[in-house]
Every structure is written in C-alpha cells, then in structure tokens.
Design an enzyme around this catalytic site. Structure first.
Site, PDB file in Angstrom:
ATOM      1  N   GLU A   1      60.882 -37.503 -49.873  1.00  0.00           N
ATOM      2  CA  GLU A   1      59.904 -37.206 -48.669  1.00  0.00           C
ATOM      3  C   GLU A   1      59.798 -38.571 -47.959  1.00  0.00           C
ATOM      4  O   GLU A   1      58.960 -39.145 -48.044  1.00  0.00           O
ATOM      5  CB  GLU A   1      58.616 -36.600 -49.062  1.00  0.00           C
ATOM      6  CG  GLU A   1      57.741 -35.825 -48.110  1.00  0.00           C
ATOM      7  CD  GLU A   1      57.080 -36.428 -47.128  1.00  0.00           C
ATOM      8  OE1 GLU A   1      57.577 -37.431 -46.540  1.00  0.00           O
ATOM      9  OE2 GLU A   1      55.567 -36.290 -47.160  1.00  0.00           O
TER      10      GLU A   1
ATOM     11  N   GLU B   1      61.233 -44.024 -40.802  1.00  0.00           N
ATOM     12  CA  GLU B   1      60.913 -44.631 -42.120  1.00  0.00           C
ATOM     13  C   GLU B   1      62.303 -44.923 -42.847  1.00  0.00           C
ATOM     14  O   GLU B   1      62.059 -45.410 -44.090  1.00  0.00           O
ATOM     15  CB  GLU B   1      59.911 -43.867 -42.907  1.00  0.00           C
ATOM     16  CG  GLU B   1      58.457 -44.008 -42.417  1.00  0.00           C
ATOM     17  CD  GLU B   1      57.424 -43.108 -43.338  1.00  0.00           C
ATOM     18  OE1 GLU B   1      57.773 -42.514 -44.261  1.00  0.00           O
ATOM     19  OE2 GLU B   1      56.329 -43.065 -42.843  1.00  0.00           O
TER      20      GLU B   1
HETATM   21  N1  SAH Z   1      56.822 -38.207 -52.791  1.00  0.00           N
HETATM   22  C1  SAH Z   1      55.560 -38.666 -52.282  1.00  0.00           C
HETATM   23  C2  SAH Z   1      55.285 -39.767 -51.338  1.00  0.00           C
HETATM   24  C3  SAH Z   1      55.982 -39.561 -49.980  1.00  0.00           C
HETATM   25  S1  SAH Z   1      55.499 -40.835 -49.024  1.00  0.00           S
HETATM   26  C4  SAH Z   1      54.909 -37.037 -51.801  1.00  0.00           C
HETATM   27  O1  SAH Z   1      55.837 -36.194 -51.596  1.00  0.00           O
HETATM   28  O2  SAH Z   1      53.747 -37.075 -51.991  1.00  0.00           O
HETATM   29  C5  SAH Z   1      57.019 -41.949 -49.018  1.00  0.00           C
HETATM   30  C6  SAH Z   1      56.913 -42.965 -50.128  1.00  0.00           C
HETATM   31  O3  SAH Z   1      58.392 -43.728 -50.240  1.00  0.00           O
HETATM   32  C7  SAH Z   1      56.215 -43.977 -49.941  1.00  0.00           C
HETATM   33  O4  SAH Z   1      55.279 -44.387 -51.159  1.00  0.00           O
HETATM   34  C8  SAH Z   1      56.919 -45.321 -49.695  1.00  0.00           C
HETATM   35  O5  SAH Z   1      56.694 -46.630 -50.175  1.00  0.00           O
HETATM   36  C9  SAH Z   1      58.154 -44.997 -50.563  1.00  0.00           C
HETATM   37  N2  SAH Z   1      59.610 -45.319 -50.330  1.00  0.00           N
HETATM   38  C10 SAH Z   1      60.085 -45.359 -48.988  1.00  0.00           C
HETATM   39  N3  SAH Z   1      61.413 -45.596 -48.732  1.00  0.00           N
HETATM   40  C11 SAH Z   1      61.916 -45.769 -50.116  1.00  0.00           C
HETATM   41  C12 SAH Z   1      63.151 -46.346 -50.581  1.00  0.00           C
HETATM   42  N4  SAH Z   1      64.280 -46.467 -50.085  1.00  0.00           N
HETATM   43  N5  SAH Z   1      63.079 -46.613 -52.115  1.00  0.00           N
HETATM   44  C13 SAH Z   1      61.833 -46.544 -52.782  1.00  0.00           C
HETATM   45  N6  SAH Z   1      60.560 -46.142 -52.327  1.00  0.00           N
HETATM   46  C14 SAH Z   1      60.536 -45.686 -50.898  1.00  0.00           C
END
Ligand code: SAH
Length: 671
Positions: free
Chosen positions: A144, A153
């Site tokens: 996500e 993002e």
């Molecule tokens: N999966 C959770 C949070 C989603 S928010 C849910 O659905 O509730 C997205 C998260 O991904 C954030 O905490 C951000 O720090 C992390 N993130 C984004 N890109 C990333 C990457 N390439 N590798 C590791 N973490 C990542």
C-alpha cells in the site's frame, strides 16, 4: 542528543535558534502522519483483507506455500491479514525505523511472531538467499504505497525493483492493478488557482483593470500535485466537458516499468466549453477479476452510499497549460505524461495529431515566477473579487493624493491597487517602476534613504506572508510595523488598523478521524500505534493547533463564534503578553472534537475581512469557511459528547495566551 536549528520565527520575524531534540522530526512525522487515517479507512481495510484472502487461497489451491512480501508494512496490518488468511510466512518491510519498531511490537502482541519477520530496510536494500533477509523470493506481493496521485510515493520504482529481485515470476499481487481515471472540466473556481484573472478596481473615475503580464498568462505553473477533497466541490462550481475516461492502468502482478512514458485517450466532449482542468482519481482492484474494487471516484461518479471518507487518498486537480475551447462532439485527445513520481496533462486537437510521436512533453515548469511566489490558495485569494473590493473600498477611505505609502506583505497587489486609486508615492511592489518602488530590505533594516527621506503616512498590509502556516503567523505585520515605527509620521494610518482572533467549538463530520485512536483494526490490536501517536503529540509540553483548509472538511458549530484576542496595529507590539480566559457556551448537541481559530482583519473602522468563518449556513450549524485560507484546529484530547443540551457540560472554558516575545499562541481548554 540535542541539535540547534536556525529559523526565522514566522510571527516575529526574528532569527532564532531552537534547541531541537533529535527525535523532534520523527515525532512530528508520526504525530501528523496518516497512519491513523489509514487504519480508520474501513473500506480500504476490508478490501485489502478480501484481496489478501483470495490471493492466499489461489496460491494454496496450486499446492504451493504462500510466501508474502509486504512492502511498507507500517503497523504490520497487511502482513497480519495475510498470516490470518493462512500464509506460511510474511516478510514485512518498513523503511521508517519508529514504524518498524512499532510493527514488531504489534506483530508480537497479536501472536504472529513466528509468521511475520519485520525488516527495517528500504525494499531496494532487501537481500534474498540463505543468508539474506528473505530465504527465498515471495509468491504474493502486498503493498500500500499509493498517494492521491497513485505514484507520488514511489510505487513504480519500488514495484519495478521487487519484480526484478524479490518476487517470483507469475506472483499474485494485492492490489492486482490500479487504474487512473480522468474527466475534463471547465471551472472558473479551480482555474483561479493557477492563473491571475484581470483584477477589476472600482475607483472614482470608473473601473480600471489590472491585467497580468503575458508571461504569466502563458505560464503552465508548477508540477506539484494539487490534491483536494473533491467531494466538497459543489457541482455548481464546475462544468463537466467529457465523460470519465480510463487514462492508464498498471498491472502489479507483472514486471512494472517506472521509466517516463505517456498515454493518450480520445475524448468526445459532451458539452462545448473551455477545457481548463483535468480531474483525476484512481481505483485499485484487489483481485484479477476486479470484483474487489476500492475507488476514489467522487460523488457524481458513484453513489453517495459507497463514499468512504479518507484523507490519505483524495482526488487530483491538474491544470492544462492553457485553456482550450472544445466543441461538443468534436474529438480531442488528452495526453498524460508521467515520470517516476508525477503525472501531468496536455490536450491535443485532432488537427495537431500529425505529431503523434512527439507527445512526451516536458513537465510544467513555472517561467513567470508567480507560481513560485503564490501557491494555489493564494492565487484563489488574489482572484477573489469580493476581497479585492473590500481592500479597494478601504484604501479609498484612507488614501489622499499626497499619501506616502509603504506596503508590507508578500507578493501583494495592494500597491498596484493603491496606485490605481491615485496614490502617488508607493514603496515596495512590482513593475510600475516610476510610481512604486520595491525595497529589498527586511523591515528592521529599512533606512530613511530607502524611503528617499520621506516619512510614511499610510502603512498597508493584507497582511499575507508566505512563511505563515497558522493564521496568527500573519501577525508578522505587527512586528514589521513596530520595526519601521521610526519611519512613520505621527499621524500615520495603518491598514488594517487591527486584527482579532476568533474561536468556535465544532463537531467535525470526518476530520476527527485523523487524530482519533483506533484500538483494533479488522480484529487486530493496533493500540501500540495509538500510544505512539499520542506520545508524539505530547512530545512538546504544549499541544499545538494545526492548520487545515476547513472548506474541505465539513463541520458544524457547537458554540457561537467568539472574539478572544485583539491586536491593535495602530500601536507597536507591547512588551507584555496578551492573554484571555473565558468560557463558551455549547448551543447545539454534538461531539466537541475541538476548537477552530482564525483571524479577522479590520481594514478600516467599518470594513473587515475574515480568513475563517464566512457564515453558519443553517440551523444545524453547518459552517462555511473562507476557501482560500487554512484555519487552525486544536483537537481536544478527549471528545465530549452532549446528547441533549441538559446533560452538558454546557460550556468549554479556555485560556489563550499570546506571548509577544516568541509570537506563539498557547491555549488550554477544559470541558
Ligand atoms: N501497509 C500499511 C502502511 C502503509 S503506509 C497499511 O496498509 O496500513 C506506507 C508505508 O510504507 C510507510 O510506513 C512507509 O514508510 C513505507 N515505505 C514506503 N516505501 C517503502 C519501501 N520502498 N520500502 C520500505 N518501506 C517503504
């Protein structure tokens, strides 16, 4: 560890050194993060869970072990869903250390220690192999990583890398695909966020019109996404010119390419008009067949009963480089270009289409400087003819032909307005070189030679400063006024003559969710996350108000609006603090989520402008807010619900203090 950070105080303008705890940034990030909002997004959570169950089911049906890769696990939610759905093992990747730590705790608390491995790395750093972070490649890819623009993002490069190195060929992906939709509209309101319209000035000799230079008119603006709660835009504020069209989709179960590319769709206008804006949103299909669909479509596209409020995903407004007339029934092509992180649009008429190959146009870059100085709400504010009229009327009351004027505000049209109204001597503003002199000096460094040894008889300000985040930061005008005091005549007129801070208790329809604890989410205990947010919110001793553009976030007033502090710009800033205490009566039943605060400026004795409440539109207490400004919201730490007016608390007591030394406003509320 403590570090010293230098900054200009937004209210006082003073350079100051703040001692910041090294954890300050991360507490800010958590306190203001969208994690709570995501956990409250029931529609999203339910559909992810359904999609994950289905994906695990398909893998199991093939007789394979289900190995999940969850990139950006946050609280660990999606991995816990996968483990509950029967996945054999989950690799939960999270780059943000405090979140990765929280995920470890949450996973343990929910009893998934043996099934989920939290890895605190960026996914592109993750290794696979017997000694690696992952034993083997995964066959289910869950993420996500989307923002309102879908790819902002970094979802595309992350997927590209994951397919190359972290997952098996033919893996299952949840979501399975994302689709971006577009609709062409004409909207004076939204167009006014990117172009300066001619400003009509009614003066004694009749009407004068200030027009923007052609460089500004032809400037495409800045590439940053304009994301808004489109569901708050009434249908009377735009005209639909085309049906909704699919612009492009991404299949996340196949290798993804992040390199820049473009897409084209043919649109047949359903109405003639001026194509100005592309409205855009996306949906995700959680399964290959598309039966589990989570959509950001706005109210006029889907039934309102299916609307889920969320703030972490909204809708996008894209400004075409120029407005183009379109004719009903005459096809045009809309071109979307994207790089790894952003999308932009261009319209092409049929006759221009010989050029089909060369469509990869450059991303918009502001060439006129105005878009760097004025953000979108500021454009909207400057285009607000009503507001201009208030300033014009006020200026006419105080201007005389021999006024020597000084304007203190960022990117202001006041000097031009005053010039139209007959001011002869004006300091600080734009290209009316002989009449208006721009002084490149901070107010405290102003010398009499800047002013050609003249004394200022009229000091004006909107006031507006680009450094202002909270409403009262524009009190910088008062500090600037104090700094230039020695250059003012003894009978100087100051416009606005004063400002006042107003406050009202409200119940939000939805915004409360972003600061409200979740407890459990789809059966998983995420209280650790709640505690973490609470801890970060309390990191600074005094809780702070936060800026929100409330036209996007409906609320109803539970109290009358109340003036709580006044600031007299005719005098210099006093040495002592300004403070007030009192109570506001709750007049309507509802949940007291917090207080909203805003500034009003009293330009002259009988003309005021508000940056907050415009009106309370009905007996239910629905509020209408100034659409160009952010208001300050102070969320109460506990919500008080008054079901009937008798089982009160019937009043909220407050204490508000404006520290004139620091320019800070602290507040305390008791219910
Ligand atoms: N999966 C959770 C949070 C989603 S928010 C849910 O659905 O509730 C997205 C998260 O991904 C954030 O905490 C951000 O720090 C992390 N993130 C984004 N890109 C990333 C990457 N390439 N590798 C590791 N973490 C990542």
């Amino acid at each position: 560890m403590k570090t010293f950070c230098g900054r200009a105080n937004p209210t006082t303008g003073a350079m100051e050194w703040l001692e910041e705890d090294e954890n300050y940034d991360y507490h800010q990030e958590i306190a203001r993060s969208r994690y709570a909002d995501m956990l409250h997004d029931k529609d999203r959570n339910v559909k992810y869970y359904q999609g994950i169950r289905a994906a695990v089911g398909r893998v199991k049906e093939r007789g394979e072990k289900a190995i999940v890769l969850d990139i950006g696990t946050g609280t660990g939610l999606l991995s816990m869903m996968a483990a509950s759905a029967g996945a054999d093992f989950c690799y939960a990747i999270e780059v943000f250390k405090p979140m990765a730590n929280a995920a470890v705790k949450i996973v343990e608390k929910n009893g998934f220690r043996d099934k989920i491995k939290v890895i605190n790395k960026h996914s592109t750093e993750v290794t696979v192999g017997p000694d690696g972070d992952m034993q083997c490649r995964a066959n289910i890819l869950v993420t996500e990583l989307f923002d309102t623009e879908l790819i902002g993002e970094g979802a595309l490069p992350t997927y590209e890398h994951a397919h190359k190195y972290l997952v098996q060929e033919g893996c299952e992906a949840v979501p399975h695909r994302a689709t971006v939709y577009v609709q062409l509209v004409e909207s004076k309101r939204m167009w006014s966020w990117n172009k300066l319209f001619p400003v009509h000035v009614e003066c004694e000799e009749g009407e004068k019109i200030i027009v923007s230079p052609s460089a500004m008119e032809n400037c495409p603006g800045v590439p940053s996404v304009c994301d808004i709660q489109l569901n708050q835009m009434p249908s009377s504020d735009f005209t639909i010119l085309s049906d909704v069209a699919t612009m492009f989709s991404v299949d996340f179960s196949k290798p993804v390419r992040s390199a820049s590319t473009s897409y084209r769709v043919q649109l047949e206008p359903v109405k003639s008009g001026k194509a100005q804006i592309v409205l855009s949103w996306w949906d995700i299909d959680m399964d290959p067949s598309g039966t589990i669909n989570c959509t950001m479509a706005p109210y006029w596209v889907k039934s309102t009963s299916a609307l889920q409020w969320r703030d972490h995903w909204m809708q996008c407004v894209y400004f075409l480089p120029n407005e183009e007339p379109v004719v009903q029934g005459e096809e045009v092509s809309l071109i979307a270009c994207r790089d790894e992180y952003s999308v932009w649009y261009k319209l092409q008429k049929a006759r221009e289409e010989e050029n089909k190959a060369a469509v990869c146009i450059e991303s918009p870059v502001c060439r006129c400087q105005a878009h760097l100085l004025w953000n979108r709400p500021r454009f909207g504010q400057l285009n607000d003819q009503n507001r201009t009229r208030q300033y014009t009327k006020s200026l006419m009351k105080v201007l005389t032909t021999d006024s020597v004027c000084l304007s203190i505000s960022d990117g202001s049209l006041l000097p031009v307005l005053a010039h139209c109204l007959g001011a002869k001597q004006f300091f600080k503003a734009n290209h009316l070189e002989d009449k208006i002199k721009i002084i490149e000096a901070r107010p405290e460094l102003l010398t009499s030679s800047h002013l050609e040894d003249k004394k200022i008889s009229l000091l004006v300000g909107e006031p507006f400063f680009t450094t202002s985040l909270l409403p009262w930061h524009n009190l910088y005008f008062w500090y600037a006024r104090t700094a230039v005091a020695s250059h003012l005549t003894s009978s100087v007129t100051v416009l606005p003559q004063s400002a006042s801070l107003h406050m009202m208790i409200v119940e939000f329809q939805d915004l409360w969710r972003i600061r409200s604890p979740c407890g459990t989410c789809e059966g998983f205990d995420v209280q650790t996350m709640d505690d973490m947010i609470k801890n970060s919110l309390n990191f600074r001793e005094s809780k702070e108000a936060e800026p929100h553009p409330l036209w996007e976030y409906p609320c109803k007033s539970l109290s009358d609006p109340q003036e709580v502090l006044t600031f007299d710009f005719r005098d210099t800033v006093p040495e002592h603090s300004l403070s007030t205490e009192g109570s506001v009566k709750l007049l309507r039943k509802g949940k007291s989520h917090g207080a909203v605060l805003w500034m009003e400026y009293h330009l002259v004795a009988d003309i005021s402008v508000t940056t907050g409440l415009m009106q309370i539109s009905n007996e239910k207490g629905n509020c209408e807010w100034n659409p160009h400004c952010k208001q300050a919201v102070y969320f109460f730490s506990s919500v008080i619900e008054s079901e009937t007016l008798s089982d009160l608390p019937s009043a909220v007591t407050y204490a508000i203090n404006f520290n004139t030394k620091t320019g800070e406003i602290s507040m305390d509320f008791k219910l």
